[in-house]
Design a protein around this motif. Structure first.
Motif, PDB file in Angstrom:
ATOM      1  N   UNK A 190      12.357   9.296  -7.581  1.00  0.00           N
ATOM      2  CA  UNK A 190      11.527   8.152  -7.124  1.00  0.00           C
ATOM      3  C   UNK A 190      10.070   8.123  -7.717  1.00  0.00           C
ATOM      4  N   UNK A 191       9.427   9.345  -7.493  1.00  0.00           N
ATOM      5  CA  UNK A 191       8.243   9.546  -7.887  1.00  0.00           C
ATOM      6  C   UNK A 191       7.893   9.283  -9.265  1.00  0.00           C
ATOM      7  N   UNK A 192       8.900   9.712 -10.069  1.00  0.00           N
ATOM      8  CA  UNK A 192       8.795   9.677 -11.438  1.00  0.00           C
ATOM      9  C   UNK A 192       8.871   8.140 -11.892  1.00  0.00           C
ATOM     10  N   UNK A 193       9.579   7.352 -11.232  1.00  0.00           N
ATOM     11  CA  UNK A 193       9.934   6.156 -11.380  1.00  0.00           C
ATOM     12  C   UNK A 193       8.537   5.194 -10.723  1.00  0.00           C
ATOM     13  N   UNK A 194       7.603   5.748 -10.586  1.00  0.00           N
ATOM     14  CA  UNK A 194       6.355   5.158 -10.057  1.00  0.00           C
ATOM     15  C   UNK A 194       6.309   4.852  -8.395  1.00  0.00           C
ATOM     16  N   UNK A 195       7.286   5.020  -7.735  1.00  0.00           N
ATOM     17  CA  UNK A 195       7.370   4.739  -6.328  1.00  0.00           C
ATOM     18  C   UNK A 195       6.391   5.866  -5.409  1.00  0.00           C
ATOM     19  N   UNK A 196       5.987   5.440  -4.449  1.00  0.00           N
ATOM     20  CA  UNK A 196       5.146   6.187  -3.624  1.00  0.00           C
ATOM     21  C   UNK A 196       6.348   6.418  -2.480  1.00  0.00           C
ATOM     22  N   UNK A 197       6.550   7.593  -2.007  1.00  0.00           N
ATOM     23  CA  UNK A 197       7.572   7.675  -1.048  1.00  0.00           C
ATOM     24  C   UNK A 197       7.069   7.112   0.238  1.00  0.00           C
ATOM     25  N   UNK A 198       5.933   7.162   0.715  1.00  0.00           N
ATOM     26  CA  UNK A 198       5.442   6.273   2.044  1.00  0.00           C
ATOM     27  C   UNK A 198       5.623   4.913   1.656  1.00  0.00           C
ATOM     28  N   UNK A 199       5.866   4.392   0.763  1.00  0.00           N
ATOM     29  CA  UNK A 199       5.898   2.996   0.562  1.00  0.00           C
ATOM     30  C   UNK A 199       7.452   2.555   0.648  1.00  0.00           C
ATOM     31  N   UNK A 200       8.072   3.687   0.092  1.00  0.00           N
ATOM     32  CA  UNK A 200       9.768   3.536   0.464  1.00  0.00           C
ATOM     33  C   UNK A 200      10.020   3.540   1.860  1.00  0.00           C
ATOM     34  N   UNK A 201       9.194   4.559   2.586  1.00  0.00           N
ATOM     35  CA  UNK A 201       9.705   4.721   3.941  1.00  0.00           C
ATOM     36  C   UNK A 201       9.160   3.539   4.619  1.00  0.00           C
ATOM     37  N   UNK A 202       7.992   2.967   4.498  1.00  0.00           N
ATOM     38  CA  UNK A 202       7.768   1.785   5.133  1.00  0.00           C
ATOM     39  C   UNK A 202       8.493   0.482   4.860  1.00  0.00           C
ATOM     40  N   UNK A 203       8.990   0.493   3.702  1.00  0.00           N
ATOM     41  CA  UNK A 203       9.853  -0.729   3.225  1.00  0.00           C
ATOM     42  C   UNK A 203      11.176  -0.642   4.257  1.00  0.00           C
ATOM     43  N   UNK A 204      11.780   0.832   4.563  1.00  0.00           N
ATOM     44  CA  UNK A 204      12.811   1.056   5.249  1.00  0.00           C
ATOM     45  C   UNK A 204      12.569   0.652   6.816  1.00  0.00           C
ATOM     46  N   UNK A 205      11.374   1.250   7.182  1.00  0.00           N
ATOM     47  CA  UNK A 205      11.171   0.925   8.545  1.00  0.00           C
ATOM     48  C   UNK A 205      10.770  -0.625   8.987  1.00  0.00           C
ATOM     49  N   UNK A 206      10.074  -1.377   7.954  1.00  0.00           N
ATOM     50  CA  UNK A 206      10.249  -2.714   7.988  1.00  0.00           C
ATOM     51  C   UNK A 206      11.323  -3.273   8.226  1.00  0.00           C
ATOM     52  N   UNK A 207      12.219  -3.216   7.317  1.00  0.00           N
ATOM     53  CA  UNK A 207      13.528  -3.895   7.579  1.00  0.00           C
ATOM     54  C   UNK A 207      14.392  -3.622   8.791  1.00  0.00           C
ATOM     55  N   UNK A 208      14.342  -2.437   9.060  1.00  0.00           N
ATOM     56  CA  UNK A 208      15.210  -1.904  10.571  1.00  0.00           C
ATOM     57  C   UNK A 208      14.325  -2.612  11.506  1.00  0.00           C
ATOM     58  N   UNK A 209      13.084  -2.595  11.724  1.00  0.00           N
ATOM     59  CA  UNK A 209      12.259  -2.936  13.042  1.00  0.00           C
ATOM     60  C   UNK A 209      12.416  -4.526  13.137  1.00  0.00           C
ATOM     61  N   UNK A 210      12.136  -5.147  12.054  1.00  0.00           N
ATOM     62  CA  UNK A 210      12.403  -6.565  11.867  1.00  0.00           C
ATOM     63  C   UNK A 210      13.536  -6.988  12.207  1.00  0.00           C
ATOM     64  N   UNK A 211      14.714  -6.405  12.055  1.00  0.00           N
ATOM     65  CA  UNK A 211      15.943  -6.865  12.206  1.00  0.00           C
ATOM     66  C   UNK A 211      16.535  -6.598  13.617  1.00  0.00           C
ATOM     67  N   UNK A 212      15.712  -5.798  14.428  1.00  0.00           N
ATOM     68  CA  UNK A 212      16.304  -5.600  15.745  1.00  0.00           C
ATOM     69  C   UNK A 212      16.338  -7.072  16.616  1.00  0.00           C
ATOM     70  N   UNK A 213      17.404  -7.279  17.305  1.00  0.00           N
ATOM     71  CA  UNK A 213      17.453  -8.395  18.150  1.00  0.00           C
ATOM     72  C   UNK A 213      16.392  -8.410  19.265  1.00  0.00           C
ATOM     73  N   UNK A 214      16.054  -9.246  19.620  1.00  0.00           N
ATOM     74  CA  UNK A 214      15.016  -9.533  21.039  1.00  0.00           C
ATOM     75  C   UNK A 214      15.978  -9.450  22.288  1.00  0.00           C
TER      76      UNK A 214
END
Length: 222
Positions: free
Chosen positions: A126-150
């Motif tokens: 992932x790093x070799x492909x130009x991705x920042x690991x923290x960015x990947x982690x944040x993208x997953x968390x954003x998707x998970x947390x925003x999909x939680x039902x109220x």
């Protein structure tokens, strides 16, 4: 552990085994798990990786650059074991599910674990492909947390949802993270996170609601 894996997560492990066999590997490594995550279509991890433009063929090429696959398959195939790092990823995925208050281990937890185990081949690819690991982690968390039902009977979640009409994008995502941290009673981290939101006009307008959110947590109403 595997009884807690979702059907999609189990499918990823099957795909990982197939990828390891294609490359004549003697074990299932983190790189094969990454390929499995990409192949599993429709899960959170697959969606995140697609948004980040992580392509299966590109990953395969990167893996082959790092590890020249044997020309011949192992003499005894049998049931391929997981590498030590892949085993660590499985352990971390269970921890991530627990931290995110999930009763099952899904594709998102496997991807988070791959990123957190940041010394494996998958992370390096992932790093070799130009991705920042923290960015990947944040993208997953954003998707998970925003999909939680109220849940309207949950006071802090209700307060967070009330802000949705006024606060959007990264700021609202951080509020959702604040909610999740609050459930874990990590109040020090929660306060630091809210302070990190800054003093934008949106935050000033919502200051009173934020104050109530902190008070709700500190009074132990959750």
């Amino acid at each position: 552990m595997f009884d807690k894996f979702t059907d999609r997560a189990r499918k990823i492990l099957r795909f990982a085994r197939e990828e390891a066999e294609k490359l004549n590997s003697e074990f299932i490594g983190t790189e094969h798990m990454l390929m499995g995550l990409i192949r599993e279509d429709g899960g959170v991890a697959s969606d995140v990786l697609k948004k980040l433009q992580v392509d299966l063929e590109q990953v395969r090429k990167e893996v082959e650059k790092m590890i020249a696959p044997p020309k011949e398959a192992p003499a005894y195939r049998g049931q391929l074991p997981f590498s030590p790092r892949a085993k660590k990823v499985l352990e971390l995925s269970a921890e991530q599910a627990l931290e995110l208050n999930s009763e099952t281990i899904g594709t998102e937890h496997l991807l988070l674990a791959l990123v957190l185990e940041n010394e494996g081949i998958a992370a390096q690819v992932l790093i070799n492909m130009g991705l920042d690991l923290a960015r990947v982690q944040q993208a997953v968390l954003d998707t998970v947390l925003l999909s939680k039902p109220v849940k309207l009977n949950d006071p802090l979640q209700k307060l967070s949802s009330d802000l949705a009409g006024n606060i959007e994008g990264p700021i609202f995502t951080k509020l959702q993270q604040a909610y999740d941290l609050g459930r874990q009673e990590e109040r020090g981290r929660l306060r630091r996170l809210i302070l990190d939101l800054g003093d934008s006009p949106e935050i000033k307008a919502a200051a009173e609601v934020l104050k109530k959110a902190i008070n709700t947590i500190e009074k132990g109403l959750l």
